[in-house]
Scaffold this motif. Sequence first.
Motif, PDB file in Angstrom:
ATOM      1  N   SER A   1      45.267 -25.677   7.418  1.00 29.15           N
ATOM      2  CA  SER A   1      46.297 -25.277   6.462  1.00 29.15           C
ATOM      3  C   SER A   1      47.027 -24.052   6.989  1.00 29.15           C
ATOM      4  O   SER A   1      46.489 -23.271   7.780  1.00 29.15           O
ATOM      5  CB  SER A   1      45.688 -24.966   5.078  1.00 29.15           C
ATOM      6  N   VAL A   2      48.278 -23.898   6.545  1.00 30.58           N
ATOM      7  CA  VAL A   2      49.077 -22.734   6.956  1.00 30.58           C
ATOM      8  C   VAL A   2      48.431 -21.442   6.458  1.00 30.58           C
ATOM      9  O   VAL A   2      48.434 -20.421   7.158  1.00 30.58           O
ATOM     10  CB  VAL A   2      50.514 -22.855   6.413  1.00 30.58           C
ATOM     11  N   VAL A   3      47.853 -21.482   5.266  1.00 32.02           N
ATOM     12  CA  VAL A   3      47.222 -20.285   4.703  1.00 32.02           C
ATOM     13  C   VAL A   3      46.046 -19.840   5.564  1.00 32.02           C
ATOM     14  O   VAL A   3      45.874 -18.641   5.842  1.00 32.02           O
ATOM     15  CB  VAL A   3      46.770 -20.541   3.249  1.00 32.02           C
ATOM     16  N   LYS A   4      45.231 -20.782   6.042  1.00 27.07           N
ATOM     17  CA  LYS A   4      44.110 -20.426   6.919  1.00 27.07           C
ATOM     18  C   LYS A   4      44.605 -19.808   8.222  1.00 27.07           C
ATOM     19  O   LYS A   4      44.057 -18.812   8.702  1.00 27.07           O
ATOM     20  CB  LYS A   4      43.264 -21.666   7.234  1.00 27.07           C
ATOM     21  N   ARG A   5      45.642 -20.402   8.791  1.00 25.97           N
ATOM     22  CA  ARG A   5      46.172 -19.882  10.049  1.00 25.97           C
ATOM     23  C   ARG A   5      46.776 -18.491   9.844  1.00 25.97           C
ATOM     24  O   ARG A   5      46.616 -17.595  10.687  1.00 25.97           O
ATOM     25  CB  ARG A   5      47.215 -20.843  10.617  1.00 25.97           C
ATOM     26  N   TYR A   6      47.466 -18.318   8.721  1.00 26.74           N
ATOM     27  CA  TYR A   6      48.014 -16.998   8.397  1.00 26.74           C
ATOM     28  C   TYR A   6      46.912 -15.955   8.320  1.00 26.74           C
ATOM     29  O   TYR A   6      46.978 -14.885   8.952  1.00 26.74           O
ATOM     30  CB  TYR A   6      48.768 -17.017   7.067  1.00 26.74           C
ATOM     31  N   ARG A   7      45.870 -16.257   7.538  1.00 29.19           N
ATOM     32  CA  ARG A   7      44.813 -15.264   7.288  1.00 29.19           C
ATOM     33  C   ARG A   7      44.055 -14.925   8.575  1.00 29.19           C
ATOM     34  O   ARG A   7      43.673 -13.766   8.787  1.00 29.19           O
ATOM     35  CB  ARG A   7      43.860 -15.810   6.233  1.00 29.19           C
ATOM     36  N   ALA A   8      43.858 -15.920   9.423  1.00 30.15           N
ATOM     37  CA  ALA A   8      43.155 -15.682  10.685  1.00 30.15           C
ATOM     38  C   ALA A   8      43.932 -14.698  11.556  1.00 30.15           C
ATOM     39  O   ALA A   8      43.357 -13.767  12.132  1.00 30.15           O
ATOM     40  CB  ALA A   8      42.933 -16.996  11.425  1.00 30.15           C
ATOM     41  N   ILE A   9      45.240 -14.894  11.651  1.00 30.78           N
ATOM     42  CA  ILE A   9      46.057 -14.007  12.475  1.00 30.78           C
ATOM     43  C   ILE A   9      46.134 -12.611  11.869  1.00 30.78           C
ATOM     44  O   ILE A   9      45.999 -11.599  12.565  1.00 30.78           O
ATOM     45  CB  ILE A   9      47.460 -14.603  12.654  1.00 30.78           C
ATOM     46  N   GLN A  10      46.354 -12.549  10.568  1.00 34.63           N
ATOM     47  CA  GLN A  10      46.460 -11.250   9.903  1.00 34.63           C
ATOM     48  C   GLN A  10      45.199 -10.424  10.128  1.00 34.63           C
ATOM     49  O   GLN A  10      45.274  -9.248  10.530  1.00 34.63           O
ATOM     50  CB  GLN A  10      46.694 -11.448   8.411  1.00 34.63           C
ATOM     51  N   GLN A  11      44.022 -11.007   9.907  1.00 36.05           N
ATOM     52  CA  GLN A  11      42.791 -10.246  10.068  1.00 36.05           C
ATOM     53  C   GLN A  11      42.480  -9.980  11.532  1.00 36.05           C
ATOM     54  O   GLN A  11      41.918  -8.932  11.873  1.00 36.05           O
ATOM     55  CB  GLN A  11      41.640 -10.970   9.369  1.00 36.05           C
ATOM     56  N   TYR A  12      42.858 -10.884  12.413  1.00 35.66           N
ATOM     57  CA  TYR A  12      42.658 -10.657  13.840  1.00 35.66           C
ATOM     58  C   TYR A  12      43.431  -9.418  14.306  1.00 35.66           C
ATOM     59  O   TYR A  12      42.892  -8.546  14.998  1.00 35.66           O
ATOM     60  CB  TYR A  12      43.121 -11.881  14.628  1.00 35.66           C
ATOM     61  N   VAL A  13      44.700  -9.330  13.914  1.00 37.07           N
ATOM     62  CA  VAL A  13      45.522  -8.191  14.330  1.00 37.07           C
ATOM     63  C   VAL A  13      44.981  -6.898  13.745  1.00 37.07           C
ATOM     64  O   VAL A  13      44.854  -5.876  14.434  1.00 37.07           O
ATOM     65  CB  VAL A  13      46.993  -8.399  13.928  1.00 37.07           C
ATOM     66  N   TRP A  14      44.627  -6.910  12.473  1.00 37.07           N
ATOM     67  CA  TRP A  14      44.151  -5.689  11.825  1.00 37.07           C
ATOM     68  C   TRP A  14      42.806  -5.245  12.401  1.00 37.07           C
ATOM     69  O   TRP A  14      42.595  -4.065  12.663  1.00 37.07           O
ATOM     70  CB  TRP A  14      44.037  -5.914  10.321  1.00 37.07           C
ATOM     71  N   PHE A  15      41.883  -6.188  12.596  1.00 33.44           N
ATOM     72  CA  PHE A  15      40.574  -5.825  13.138  1.00 33.44           C
ATOM     73  C   PHE A  15      40.693  -5.290  14.558  1.00 33.44           C
ATOM     74  O   PHE A  15      39.939  -4.408  14.958  1.00 33.44           O
ATOM     75  CB  PHE A  15      39.643  -7.039  13.131  1.00 33.44           C
ATOM     76  N   ASN A  16      41.645  -5.833  15.333  1.00 32.39           N
ATOM     77  CA  ASN A  16      41.737  -5.434  16.729  1.00 32.39           C
ATOM     78  C   ASN A  16      42.396  -4.076  16.931  1.00 32.39           C
ATOM     79  O   ASN A  16      42.542  -3.618  18.062  1.00 32.39           O
ATOM     80  CB  ASN A  16      42.456  -6.511  17.538  1.00 32.39           C
ATOM     81  N   GLU A  17      42.780  -3.420  15.859  1.00 33.89           N
ATOM     82  CA  GLU A  17      43.195  -2.027  15.957  1.00 33.89           C
ATOM     83  C   GLU A  17      41.982  -1.122  16.142  1.00 33.89           C
ATOM     84  O   GLU A  17      42.121   0.057  16.474  1.00 33.89           O
ATOM     85  CB  GLU A  17      43.947  -1.608  14.686  1.00 33.89           C
ATOM     86  N   ILE A  18      40.800  -1.678  15.912  1.00 33.40           N
ATOM     87  CA  ILE A  18      39.571  -0.892  15.936  1.00 33.40           C
ATOM     88  C   ILE A  18      38.741  -1.301  17.144  1.00 33.40           C
ATOM     89  O   ILE A  18      38.502  -2.473  17.377  1.00 33.40           O
ATOM     90  CB  ILE A  18      38.735  -1.127  14.662  1.00 33.40           C
ATOM     91  N   ASP A  19      38.310  -0.329  17.910  1.00 29.94           N
ATOM     92  CA  ASP A  19      37.336  -0.566  18.968  1.00 29.94           C
ATOM     93  C   ASP A  19      36.499   0.698  19.072  1.00 29.94           C
ATOM     94  O   ASP A  19      36.791   1.598  19.849  1.00 29.94           O
ATOM     95  CB  ASP A  19      38.026  -0.885  20.297  1.00 29.94           C
ATOM     96  N   GLY A  20      35.477   0.768  18.246  1.00 24.84           N
ATOM     97  CA  GLY A  20      34.654   1.970  18.197  1.00 24.84           C
ATOM     98  C   GLY A  20      34.226   2.269  16.777  1.00 24.84           C
ATOM     99  O   GLY A  20      34.029   1.358  15.973  1.00 24.84           O
ATOM    100  N   ALA A  21      34.086   3.537  16.470  1.00 22.81           N
ATOM    101  CA  ALA A  21      33.543   3.945  15.171  1.00 22.81           C
ATOM    102  C   ALA A  21      34.461   3.532  14.018  1.00 22.81           C
ATOM    103  O   ALA A  21      35.687   3.603  14.123  1.00 22.81           O
ATOM    104  CB  ALA A  21      33.334   5.451  15.155  1.00 22.81           C
TER     105      ALA A  21
END
Length: 337
Positions: free
Chosen positions: A127-147
């Motif tokens: 679904s488009v909603v699943k693909r949207y949410r995966a990308i949104q959380q991927y980008v946000w999580f990848n701002e973090i690498d560490g504490a």
Amino acid sequence: MNELPLVSVIIPNYNYASTIGECVKAAQRQTYPSIEVIVADDASTDNSVEIARGLGATVLRVPVNSGVSTARNLGAAHARGEVLFFVDSDVALDEDAVERAVEYLRTEPGLGAICGMYRAEPMFPDSVVKRYRAIQQYVWFNEIDGAIPGLHSALFAMRKETFLEIGEFNDRLRWTEEQDYGFRLNARYEVKAVPTIRGRHDHDGTLRIMLTKVFNRTRLGAPNWLRLNKLPGGAGSGHRALGSGFVLAAVLALVSTVIFGRWALLAAAALTGAGIVLDSRTYAYAFRHHGVVFGLQFTVLHLLVTLTSAVAAGIGILQGLLFPSMTRRLYRVEKPA
């Protein structure tokens, strides 16, 4: 920690028959050789328990549906491992996830927990909603690498002795238990999130369910952010919070067109543009990797999520200011002297 400690992979589950099979099989395919797989079932009414048992997982059951905290606590109480790796029943771990997590815990004795991140592709991209949410959380999580100040509870590992020291997940909390546990962990230890520990998440497939979860988690989490003076997320969380305020203001400006006419429309467009610019990395990823058509779909969905978050945060902050004792009771915080 022993050279090759037993790892207990704990999977809380409630009616996830559609994904529990992939989740268990991914845990069993790990490159790390010393693993037990425990499914802690929260009184499911579908056939997810039968699927898990058929794959050879140890299944524990909560007699009455009580929430993910109770399920996680049950799994931890019966775990034999020196390391606990919690993974949600809608996440399929990469094959080296456990091995990498153990290496972090082995080499960094002051680490309270090591958290993984989602891949940009959902477990089932149907679904488009699943693909949207995966990308949104991927980008946000990848701002973090560490504490990090919180916890990514969908996939994280910690020593069992640390779990026993910090205590169980708060079973009063059904939407914000990971925020509470992460803050408690951070009071004594460092918590890290790293992009090398991965899993594919089966995100919510409908707009209604996704927005309901976003609203509830934001509204209930906001009083705690206010109490602790912290925002969840990475370096861009402050910009996104401001951006969500602009989007909410744009909607209010749009409503006021009856009074102010085209000036209100111009203001709404400018405010929306400002909100998009403040979260430009998220939008840019969708367009760059998936094209214009999906990028436009993504933009509409992300503006809806951003607006929902802004409304929920406003309500939650107001509740926290008006009823601080309710927040303290919910999070089991003593009243300041």
